[in-house]
Design an enzyme around this catalytic site. Structure first.
Site, PDB file in Angstrom:
ATOM      1  CB  SER A 181      20.868  14.004  26.742  1.00 49.62           C
ATOM      2  OG  SER A 181      19.990  14.975  27.245  1.00 49.62           O
ATOM      3  CG  HIS A 209      23.941  12.907  23.716  1.00 44.38           C
ATOM      4  ND1 HIS A 209      24.727  12.492  24.761  1.00 44.38           N
ATOM      5  CD2 HIS A 209      23.365  14.059  24.116  1.00 44.38           C
ATOM      6  CE1 HIS A 209      24.625  13.342  25.760  1.00 44.38           C
ATOM      7  NE2 HIS A 209      23.800  14.311  25.398  1.00 44.38           N
ATOM      8  CE  LYS A 241      27.050  16.248  25.455  1.00 46.98           C
ATOM      9  NZ  LYS A 241      25.877  16.992  25.059  1.00 46.98           N
TER      10      LYS A 241
END
Ligand SMILES: *Cc1c(COP(=O)(O)O)cnc(C)c1O
Length: 401
Positions: A181, A209, A241
């Site tokens: 990240s 992610h 996300k």
């Protein structure tokens, strides 16, 4: 409260070190623009990569399920809280990931905290990337397995740890973020799978992610790197996300999922997700499945931002992900740059120690598929003009703002 004096001293020390956090307040739906702390900003600091958190279809899915089925799940999933929507969502996640089965947890954090100790324990070895997410670190600690840390992204070093130590342990697991990240770089999964397989170990990849962002139709980092479906691979991810909702999942073999259902304590001893959340996650996953072009749009916008910032003379790392760090160096400089951008209407946070080592502070931009090309140009213009004012750009490319 009798500890207040101690607490105040601690808080004051954070103030002194410039480490006190004051969360910004969001007063709009999450989108490419947001109302943040009372002002409209162009949002380049969210994990809402596909813009699905505010998508009207996803909102409708949440609303319909909430109206029909109520708000809370009212029980642990092993008792009365296992709403049918859980089973449907899990089937759809498994199908999307090409796995036999999947298990949904209350969050990505809860998935790691539950799944890791369910898979390894005393007498087992975990080989962990030094930049892994806090939830992985906490899951490993909770497991009481022996943890060995390898230098970031170094599959060979992971292999050497396995060569030296594997024989002393029952199970061995290599564990890594799929997409990291802080820098948006990608784990060397093919190398990690190779060393794991040659040492009778598995690879657990946290693709928080990566899902919705990388790989065939957003199927994640393993798909991007051509290792999905490897029998040594366990894939974990989050619905919070790119998928714009809430929840974590693990996808894998039927037996793996059955073990997690029995042994993952964050699953067993916590309520199921509410119907509105489950149905919005399902809707987001279907959008991703049926409209895979959004993943290409995201990659296009990310490439444009990287190229634009580079052309403007800023230091950006190359990469394939929508996480684009602009390297500044000292923490004060990163804070000033982020502050000037905010004054100009662009939200992109400064990332400073202790999140990153001293001297490597940066402003991190995260791109969304819903950003227009004009949004990207505006972001480049604001950040490069701010950096120029702060004397952070030495050579000016002709034609840059
Ligand atoms: C965000 C994140 C998590 C936590 O996911 P939540 O759904 O927010 O709890 C776990 N692992 C990684 C690598 C993350 O980036």
């Amino acid at each position: 409260m009798i500890w207040d004096d101690e607490f105040s001293a601690e808080i004051e020390s954070w103030d002194h070190a410039g480490l006190r956090r004051r969360p910004s307040v969001l007063a709009s739906a999450a989108g490419r623009t947001c109302a943040l702390d009372g002002r409209d900003v162009l949002m380049f600091g969210s994990n809402n990569y596909l813009g699905l958190a505010g998508d009207s279809r996803v909102r409708d899915a949440a609303m319909t399920a909430t109206c029909q089925l109520g708000v809370g799940s009212s029980g642990s999933r092993l008792l009365s809280g296992n709403h049918a929507l859980n089973e449907e969502l899990e089937r759809e996640i498994a199908a999307f990931k090409g796995a036999e089965a999947a298990l949904v947890f209350a969050s990505g954090y809860a998935a790691n905290l539950g799944a890791i100790p369910a898979l390894v324990g005393r007498g087992d070895l975990v080989v962990s990337d030094e930049l892994n997410h806090a939830s992985i670190i906490d899951g490993c600690r909770l497991s009481r397995a022996e943890v060995r840390v390898y230098p970031h992204g170094d599959a060979r070093a992971a292999g050497e740890l396995l060569s030296g130590e594997r024989h002393k342990y029952r199970r061995a697991m290599v564990i890594t973020d799929g997409v990291f990240s802080v820098d948006g770089d990608v784990a060397p999964l093919p190398g990690l799978c190779a060393v794991a397989e040659s040492h009778d170990a598995v690879v657990y990849v946290d693709d928080a992610h990566g899902v919705g962002v990388l790989g065939h139709g957003g199927r994640g980092t393993a798909s991007h790197l051509g290792v999905s479906g490897r029998p040594s691979l366990i894939e974990m991810g989050t619905l919070s996300k790119a998928l714009g909702s809430l929840g974590g999942y693990v996808a894998g073999s039927r037996a793996l999922i059955e073990v997690l259902t029995h042994q993952a304590r964050s699953f067993v001893f916590s309520h199921g997700l509410p119907p509105g959340v489950l149905n919005s996650a399902r809707c987001a996953l279907r959008i991703l499945r049926d409209e895979p072009d959004v993943v290409e749009t995201l990659a296009d916008r990310s490439a444009r931002l990287r190229a634009g910032l580079g052309d403007a003379g800023l230091r950006v790392s190359p990469g394939d992900t929508p996480i684009v760090p602009v390297h500044v160096g000292d923490a004060g400089g990163a804070t000033r740059l982020a502050g000037m951008c905010l004054d100009a209407g662009l939200y992109a946070p400064a990332i400073r120690p202790p999140t990153v080592p001293a001297g490597t502070s940066r402003v991190r931009l995260s791109v969304m598929a819903t950003h227009t090309v004009a949004d990207i140009h505006l972001a480049v213009k604001i950040i490069s003009a701010s950096a120029a004012k702060l004397g952070m750009i030495r050579t000016f490319a002709p034609g840059s703002p």
